[in-house]
Motif scaffolding. Structure first.
Motif: not given
Length: 173
Positions: A13-14, A84-95, A100-104
């Motif tokens: 969970i983020l 400010d741009q949260k999606l790239p950070v979500v993707d970096a954390i997932a990596d 996978a994004r589906e696990a978040i």
């Protein structure tokens, strides 16, 4: 995919801070310090999530010592501030975690959260989020930001995966 199936995939969970973990208000002291108020039940919710063997993280736009202290108190696994741009950070954390994004699950309250909220397996809006955010979310909490929405999210996910009773058992005997 059913809601229960989406919940079953969640490992992380983020959450945003302002407007989710707080009510969005900011108290500014005479000396310029900014003070935040957190709900204690969110803290237990995060603890229960950890006890279920899951990860929790914060991605927030501001950079505050109060958030660092709260994250440390709760043993939060991931803390990213000044974002400010949260999606790239979500993707970096997932990596970093091999997820996978589906696990978040991402919990947000405002327009800045929309890209992340739409991209993950379970996007959640707080009850007082703007209409656009609530419309994009797979789930909207029954409570507003600052009123323990994270506790609700943890409970909903664990109940939909049949884990709630097991996780709370030590507290109910």
């Amino acid at each position: 995919m059913s809601f229960a199936d989406a919940c079953a995939q969640i490992e992380l969970i983020l959450s945003d801070v302002d407007g989710v973990m707080t009510d969005g208000g900011i108290w500014i002291a005479d000396d310029g310090r900014q003070l935040l108020k957190f709900h204690i039940r969110d803290g237990l919710g995060i603890r229960l999530w950890h006890e279920a063997g899951k990860l929790f993280g914060i991605i927030t736009g501001r950079d505050l010592e109060a958030v660092r202290r709260r994250a440390a108190d709760l043993k939060i696994d991931i803390l990213r501030q000044g974002i400010d741009q949260k999606l790239p950070v979500v993707d970096a954390i997932a990596d970093e975690l091999g997820l996978a994004r589906e696990a978040i699950c991402y919990v947000g309250d405002d327009l800045l959260d929309l890209p992340a909220l739409r991209a993950v397996g379970l996007g959640v809006a707080v009850a007082d989020a703007p209409e656009e955010v609530r419309a994009a979310a797979r789930y909207t909490t029954s409570v507003a930001g600052g009123q323990a929405p994270l506790r609700e999210v943890v409970e909903v996910i664990l109940k939909n995966t049949g884990r709630w009773d097991e996780v709370i058992r030590p507290y109910t005997v």
